[in-house]
Design a protein around this motif. Structure first.
Motif, PDB file in Angstrom:
ATOM      1  N   VAL A 193       0.564  12.063   8.611  1.00 53.92           N
ATOM      2  CA  VAL A 193       1.655  11.477   8.858  1.00 53.92           C
ATOM      3  C   VAL A 193       1.705  10.240   9.702  1.00 53.92           C
ATOM      4  CG1 VAL A 193       3.039  13.672   8.710  1.00 53.92           C
ATOM      5  CG2 VAL A 193       2.045  12.878  11.116  1.00 53.92           C
ATOM      6  N   ALA A 194       0.474   9.691  10.075  1.00 54.27           N
ATOM      7  CA  ALA A 194       0.325   8.487  10.793  1.00 54.27           C
ATOM      8  C   ALA A 194      -1.054   7.821  10.252  1.00 54.27           C
ATOM      9  CB  ALA A 194       0.081   8.913  12.263  1.00 54.27           C
ATOM     10  N   ILE A 195      -2.280   8.296  10.407  1.00 52.96           N
ATOM     11  CA  ILE A 195      -3.301   7.537  10.297  1.00 52.96           C
ATOM     12  C   ILE A 195      -3.540   6.842   8.945  1.00 52.96           C
ATOM     13  CG2 ILE A 195      -5.884   7.753  10.113  1.00 52.96           C
ATOM     14  CD1 ILE A 195      -5.834   9.368  12.662  1.00 52.96           C
ATOM     15  N   VAL A 196      -3.285   7.861   7.822  1.00 51.91           N
ATOM     16  CA  VAL A 196      -3.511   7.473   6.489  1.00 51.91           C
ATOM     17  C   VAL A 196      -2.136   6.448   6.118  1.00 51.91           C
ATOM     18  CG1 VAL A 196      -3.238   8.238   3.964  1.00 51.91           C
ATOM     19  CG2 VAL A 196      -4.686   9.430   5.524  1.00 51.91           C
ATOM     20  N   PRO A 197      -1.023   6.952   6.671  1.00 50.44           N
ATOM     21  CA  PRO A 197       0.132   5.955   6.128  1.00 50.44           C
ATOM     22  C   PRO A 197      -0.031   4.579   6.665  1.00 50.44           C
ATOM     23  CG  PRO A 197       0.952   8.127   6.744  1.00 50.44           C
ATOM     24  CD  PRO A 197      -0.420   8.413   7.057  1.00 50.44           C
ATOM     25  N   LEU A 198      -0.596   4.536   8.076  1.00 49.72           N
ATOM     26  CA  LEU A 198      -0.896   3.100   8.531  1.00 49.72           C
ATOM     27  C   LEU A 198      -1.791   2.590   7.881  1.00 49.72           C
ATOM     28  CD1 LEU A 198      -0.571   1.050  10.907  1.00 49.72           C
ATOM     29  CD2 LEU A 198      -2.110   2.574  12.423  1.00 49.72           C
ATOM     30  N   ALA A 199      -3.105   3.031   7.303  1.00 51.12           N
ATOM     31  CA  ALA A 199      -4.114   2.528   6.755  1.00 51.12           C
ATOM     32  C   ALA A 199      -3.520   1.886   5.510  1.00 51.12           C
ATOM     33  CB  ALA A 199      -5.324   3.232   6.663  1.00 51.12           C
ATOM     34  N   VAL A 200      -2.541   2.772   4.863  1.00 50.14           N
ATOM     35  CA  VAL A 200      -2.321   2.346   3.300  1.00 50.14           C
ATOM     36  C   VAL A 200      -1.250   1.263   3.392  1.00 50.14           C
ATOM     37  CG1 VAL A 200      -1.240   3.451   1.413  1.00 50.14           C
ATOM     38  CG2 VAL A 200      -2.933   4.822   2.437  1.00 50.14           C
ATOM     39  N   VAL A 201      -0.455   1.351   4.493  1.00 50.43           N
ATOM     40  CA  VAL A 201       0.573   0.224   4.448  1.00 50.43           C
ATOM     41  C   VAL A 201       0.039  -0.861   4.786  1.00 50.43           C
ATOM     42  CG1 VAL A 201       2.584  -0.584   5.865  1.00 50.43           C
ATOM     43  CG2 VAL A 201       2.605   1.705   4.980  1.00 50.43           C
ATOM     44  N   CYS A 202      -1.084  -0.935   5.654  1.00 53.08           N
ATOM     45  CA  CYS A 202      -1.660  -2.374   6.031  1.00 53.08           C
ATOM     46  C   CYS A 202      -2.537  -2.659   4.970  1.00 53.08           C
ATOM     47  CB  CYS A 202      -2.549  -2.272   7.231  1.00 53.08           C
ATOM     48  SG  CYS A 202      -1.658  -1.887   8.783  1.00 53.08           S
ATOM     49  N   ALA A 203      -2.957  -1.897   4.247  1.00 57.49           N
ATOM     50  CA  ALA A 203      -3.808  -2.377   2.884  1.00 57.49           C
ATOM     51  C   ALA A 203      -2.958  -3.101   1.922  1.00 57.49           C
ATOM     52  CB  ALA A 203      -4.629  -1.234   2.327  1.00 57.49           C
ATOM     53  N   LEU A 204      -1.709  -2.457   1.968  1.00 53.30           N
ATOM     54  CA  LEU A 204      -0.845  -3.119   0.665  1.00 53.30           C
ATOM     55  C   LEU A 204      -0.221  -4.169   1.201  1.00 53.30           C
ATOM     56  CD1 LEU A 204       1.007   0.359  -0.301  1.00 53.30           C
ATOM     57  CD2 LEU A 204      -0.510  -0.920  -1.616  1.00 53.30           C
ATOM     58  N   ARG A 205      -0.228  -4.454   2.454  1.00 60.15           N
ATOM     59  CA  ARG A 205       0.547  -5.857   2.855  1.00 60.15           C
ATOM     60  C   ARG A 205      -0.701  -6.693   2.707  1.00 60.15           C
ATOM     61  NH1 ARG A 205       4.784  -5.132   6.714  1.00 60.15           N
ATOM     62  NH2 ARG A 205       3.574  -6.798   8.323  1.00 60.15           N
ATOM     63  N   VAL A 206      -1.992  -6.462   2.847  1.00 61.63           N
ATOM     64  CA  VAL A 206      -3.029  -7.398   2.771  1.00 61.63           C
ATOM     65  C   VAL A 206      -3.156  -7.864   1.298  1.00 61.63           C
ATOM     66  CG1 VAL A 206      -5.477  -7.792   2.826  1.00 61.63           C
ATOM     67  CG2 VAL A 206      -4.274  -6.651   4.738  1.00 61.63           C
ATOM     68  N   LEU A 207      -2.972  -6.699   0.491  1.00 62.58           N
ATOM     69  CA  LEU A 207      -3.005  -7.038  -1.145  1.00 62.58           C
ATOM     70  C   LEU A 207      -1.930  -7.885  -1.495  1.00 62.58           C
ATOM     71  CD1 LEU A 207      -4.396  -3.623  -2.311  1.00 62.58           C
ATOM     72  CD2 LEU A 207      -5.652  -5.695  -2.377  1.00 62.58           C
ATOM     73  N   GLU A 208      -0.622  -7.332  -1.144  1.00 66.24           N
ATOM     74  CA  GLU A 208       0.476  -8.310  -1.384  1.00 66.24           C
ATOM     75  C   GLU A 208       0.088  -9.485  -0.969  1.00 66.24           C
ATOM     76  OE1 GLU A 208       4.083 -10.468  -0.504  1.00 66.24           O
ATOM     77  OE2 GLU A 208       2.786  -9.510   0.793  1.00 66.24           O
ATOM     78  N   ALA A 209      -0.463 -10.057  -0.087  1.00 61.13           N
ATOM     79  CA  ALA A 209      -0.548 -11.303   0.603  1.00 61.13           C
ATOM     80  C   ALA A 209      -1.702 -11.951  -0.200  1.00 61.13           C
ATOM     81  CB  ALA A 209      -1.086 -11.204   1.845  1.00 61.13           C
ATOM     82  N   ALA A 210      -2.512 -11.388  -0.695  1.00 59.42           N
ATOM     83  CA  ALA A 210      -3.709 -11.896  -1.805  1.00 59.42           C
ATOM     84  C   ALA A 210      -2.964 -12.434  -2.885  1.00 59.42           C
ATOM     85  CB  ALA A 210      -4.676 -10.932  -1.769  1.00 59.42           C
ATOM     86  N   VAL A 211      -2.173 -11.492  -3.474  1.00 51.41           N
ATOM     87  CA  VAL A 211      -1.620 -11.790  -4.750  1.00 51.41           C
ATOM     88  C   VAL A 211      -0.462 -12.918  -4.798  1.00 51.41           C
ATOM     89  CG1 VAL A 211       0.331 -10.992  -6.697  1.00 51.41           C
ATOM     90  CG2 VAL A 211      -1.562  -9.481  -5.610  1.00 51.41           C
ATOM     91  N   ARG A 212       0.391 -13.092  -3.524  1.00 45.22           N
ATOM     92  CA  ARG A 212       1.178 -14.172  -3.210  1.00 45.22           C
ATOM     93  C   ARG A 212       0.411 -15.311  -3.178  1.00 45.22           C
ATOM     94  NH1 ARG A 212       3.210 -12.382   1.141  1.00 45.22           N
ATOM     95  NH2 ARG A 212       2.351 -13.722   2.583  1.00 45.22           N
ATOM     96  N   GLU A 213      -0.581 -15.401  -2.304  1.00 46.07           N
ATOM     97  CA  GLU A 213      -1.390 -16.592  -1.998  1.00 46.07           C
ATOM     98  C   GLU A 213      -2.586 -16.869  -3.090  1.00 46.07           C
ATOM     99  OE1 GLU A 213      -1.066 -18.561   0.761  1.00 46.07           O
ATOM    100  OE2 GLU A 213       0.473 -17.012   1.815  1.00 46.07           O
ATOM    101  N   ARG A 214      -2.634 -16.018  -3.950  1.00 44.92           N
ATOM    102  CA  ARG A 214      -3.755 -16.046  -5.045  1.00 44.92           C
ATOM    103  C   ARG A 214      -5.002 -16.472  -4.444  1.00 44.92           C
ATOM    104  NH1 ARG A 214      -0.709 -19.792  -9.829  1.00 44.92           N
ATOM    105  NH2 ARG A 214       1.334 -18.227  -9.836  1.00 44.92           N
ATOM    106  N   SER A 215      -5.336 -15.691  -3.284  1.00 45.43           N
ATOM    107  CA  SER A 215      -6.711 -15.889  -2.675  1.00 45.43           C
ATOM    108  C   SER A 215      -6.570 -14.628  -1.750  1.00 45.43           C
ATOM    109  CB  SER A 215      -6.571 -17.269  -2.024  1.00 45.43           C
ATOM    110  OG  SER A 215      -7.785 -17.319  -1.185  1.00 45.43           O
ATOM    111  N   LEU A 216      -7.803 -13.991  -1.843  1.00 45.75           N
ATOM    112  CA  LEU A 216      -8.109 -12.791  -1.007  1.00 45.75           C
ATOM    113  C   LEU A 216      -8.560 -13.223   0.309  1.00 45.75           C
ATOM    114  CD1 LEU A 216      -8.075  -9.620  -0.921  1.00 45.75           C
ATOM    115  CD2 LEU A 216     -10.560  -9.873  -1.577  1.00 45.75           C
ATOM    116  N   SER A 217      -9.378 -14.272   0.373  1.00 44.40           N
ATOM    117  CA  SER A 217      -9.703 -14.997   1.775  1.00 44.40           C
ATOM    118  C   SER A 217      -8.728 -15.542   2.548  1.00 44.40           C
ATOM    119  CB  SER A 217     -10.791 -15.904   1.593  1.00 44.40           C
ATOM    120  OG  SER A 217     -10.322 -17.102   0.855  1.00 44.40           O
ATOM    121  N   ARG A 218      -7.670 -16.237   1.710  1.00 48.23           N
ATOM    122  CA  ARG A 218      -6.511 -16.453   2.646  1.00 48.23           C
ATOM    123  C   ARG A 218      -5.770 -15.355   3.122  1.00 48.23           C
ATOM    124  NH1 ARG A 218      -3.441 -21.014  -0.526  1.00 48.23           N
ATOM    125  NH2 ARG A 218      -5.503 -21.976  -0.503  1.00 48.23           N
ATOM    126  N   ALA A 219      -5.575 -14.346   2.438  1.00 48.91           N
ATOM    127  CA  ALA A 219      -4.802 -13.176   2.754  1.00 48.91           C
ATOM    128  C   ALA A 219      -5.530 -12.509   3.922  1.00 48.91           C
ATOM    129  CB  ALA A 219      -4.860 -12.016   1.600  1.00 48.91           C
TER     130      ALA A 219
END
Length: 568
Positions: free
Chosen positions: A230-256
């Motif tokens: 209810v805390a550790i996995v949700p926090l890690a999963v959400v933050c990972a999704l936010r990074v991936l979303e930024a990578a898709v939007r920026e089209r660059s993993l390093s920029r994300a």
């Protein structure tokens, strides 16, 4: 973007919730009107904050009195009593709880120190468990309301607070009060987790926030493995999704990675929390500390459809259990269906806005609720009762307030007259529903306190000078605590008569240091009442010297120490 940006006569400063702070170009943004629907206060900000603090303190005191009364409508049992004994041992210097076998939830960093603190003032007494329960749920409600407010003040904060408080304000008599207030279990876990979520929601994105969050999560995880779900996995999963979303939007993993450093640091904090808790548990074990039982839940995909009936626990924790009313008004259960619908609507809105405006804490709350419910349905946790999903209630209340009275909800573009009418209808309906909740709460508070469980057998044993004996789990710890330790009953497993090492110490069954000469049997129907392994008692302990029958209880007494005959 870190500073205020001026757009003509409108300015805004980015904050954690994406809330716009409005002002004029002649000065900095005002902190008097934050969030949609806010109004400028006639009082200075400092005075208003003190008034808000005083109001919160008074409200918390009133809630504590109410929840203490509600807790007493349910009889305490050996779960709470044994934790009282654990805490007492801690107070007497056994800081590592050497020799204790705890449950799959250790409570070592949460309820155990709480119980120990309260025992300093109220002693090892059954009512101390009720005081602890009321204290815990009061904190849960207050923290859920604070989390629901986000960065809002004035009218928007009031609306959000009323939504969150209304949803969890009035637990239902019976299963609701048992799961959310009295039962020592996962509802206590919500307190440190909500504090961590508050930190993530209110604190600026600085390096020390992930550090504190990681330490807090590790602290809570030592007490309860559910924190992982209810805390550790949700926090890690959400933050990972936010990074991936930024990578898709920026089209660059390093920029994300460059723009999402804070999210990456929270992933590291979540992983570090799990590692720290793992190390702490093994260090405690190496130093001779307590031993926990393995988590008993097993996955069973073949019987998922059979397990879906356990989801009725959801209406129970939200007060909407119209099928199992325990003396409460029928209409309150129907009204609480509104709370259930609001939480469901909030989850749907979150799914729609997950990557388009939802805040970090919104996302984490939603994922935590879904994972907790999935654990409940897909494993044997569903057979344990509604307390296994108790955290869903405060999480759902906070999420509903944040999603239904957030920036988008308040800023919807609708015609002025239509918007005013819609708000009037919504406010009117909200007032009616909240009044119904308060009426149900008043009815519940007026109910008489439940008589102490097993008080009859406890007083009988004490009157007959029987001091140390054996019995079932539910008759053991509670009798020990009710008599102030003058009568000690130790639990045996019903199928085997072996020592029941669940919140217990093996030393209790040592015939070299302890002497037991009686067994208590109970013929009352029910899971927590029936304990009659007569055949096994005769097999291992032989013929008793005396047998006493009173009511549903049978007390068998021997003229010798029967601990030496307990199977190992």
């Amino acid at each position: 973007m870190h500073g205020p940006v001026w757009l003509g006569r409108l300015s805004y400063t980015p904050v954690s919730m994406g809330v716009l702070r409005t002002g004029t170009e002649t000065g900095p943004p005002s902190d008097e009107a934050v969030g949609p629907g806010s109004t400028r206060s006639p009082w200075p900000a400092s005075r208003r904050r003190w008034i808000e603090v005083a109001a919160f303190v008074l409200a918390a005191a009133a809630l504590f009195a109410v929840y203490l009364r509600l807790s007493r409508t349910v009889p305490e049992n050996s779960d709470e009593a044994n934790v009282l004994l654990v805490a007492s041992d801690l107070l007497h210097g056994n800081l590592l709880l050497h020799g204790w076998y705890l449950t799959d939830v250790s409570f070592y960093t949460t309820e155990v120190p709480q119980y120990a603190l309260l025992e300093l003032f109220f002693g090892v007494h059954p009512d101390t468990a009720h005081i602890a329960a009321a204290m815990t749920y009061t904190l849960v409600v207050v923290l859920a309301v604070l989390l629901a407010r986000g960065g809002f003040t004035s009218r928007a904060a009031v609306i959000r607070g009323l939504i969150a408080a209304g949803i969890i304000l009035a637990p239902q008599l019976g299963p609701g009060v048992t799961a959310l207030i009295l039962t020592i279990g996962h509802i206590g876990t919500a307190v440190p987790v909500l504090l961590i979520f508050l930190l993530l929601d209110r604190a600026p994105e600085r390096w020390w926030v992930p550090v504190l969050a990681g330490l807090g999560l590790a602290w809570a995880l030592v007490a309860d493995q559910l924190v992982l779900i209810v805390a550790i996995v949700p926090l890690a999963v959400v933050c990972a999704l936010r990074v991936l979303e930024a990578a898709v939007r920026e089209r660059s993993l390093s920029r994300a990675f460059a723009t999402r450093r804070y999210d990456l640091s929270l992933i590291v904090a979540a992983a570090a929390a799990a590692a720290l808790a793992w190390v702490a548990e093994r260090v405690l074990r190496a130093l001779g500390g307590y031993i926990t039982a393995p988590v008993p839940f097993t996955f069973n995909f073949q019987h998922i459809w059979m397990s879906l009936h356990s989801l009725w626990a959801v209406p129970q924790i939200f007060g909407a259990d119209y099928r199992g009313l325990a003396g409460g008004p029928y209409y309150t259960a129907l009204l609480h269906m509104v709370s259930l619908l609001l939480v469901g609507l909030a989850l749907l809105l979150l799914a729609r806005r997950f990557f388009s405006g939802a805040a970090l804490v919104d996302q984490v709350l939603g994922v935590a609720i879904v994972l907790n419910l999935a654990l409940f349905v897909l494993t044997s946790a569903g057979s344990e009762g509604p307390h296994e999903i108790a955290v869903v209630a405060p999480f759902g209340a906070a999420l509903a307030a944040r999603m239904l009275a957030g920036p988008r909800a308040a800023g919807a573009r609708v015609p002025g007259l239509l918007a005013r009418r819609a708000r009037a209808v919504a406010y009117g309906a909200g007032v009616v529903v909240l009044a119904g909740y308060l009426g149900g709460l008043a009815h519940n508070v007026a109910q008489p306190a439940s008589p102490p469980a097993f008080a009859r057998v406890a007083s009988w044993l004490q009157a007959h000078h029987l001091r140390y004996g054996l019995g079932g789990y539910w008759e053991s710890g509670i009798v020990t605590v009710q008599t102030g330790g003058q009568v000690k009953v130790r639990a045996l497993l019903k199928p085997t008569l072996r020592p029941d090492l669940w919140l217990a110490k093996p030393a209790w069954y040592d015939p070299g240091t302890q002497q037991a000469n009686f067994v208590v049997l109970s013929s009352t129907p029910g899971f927590e009442n029936n304990w009659e392994p007569r055949a096994l008692v005769s097999r291992y302990f032989g013929r008793p010297a005396h047998v006493y029958n009173f009511g549903p209880y049978t007390v068998m007494v021997w003229d010798r120490n029967i601990l030496s005959d307990v199977p190992r």
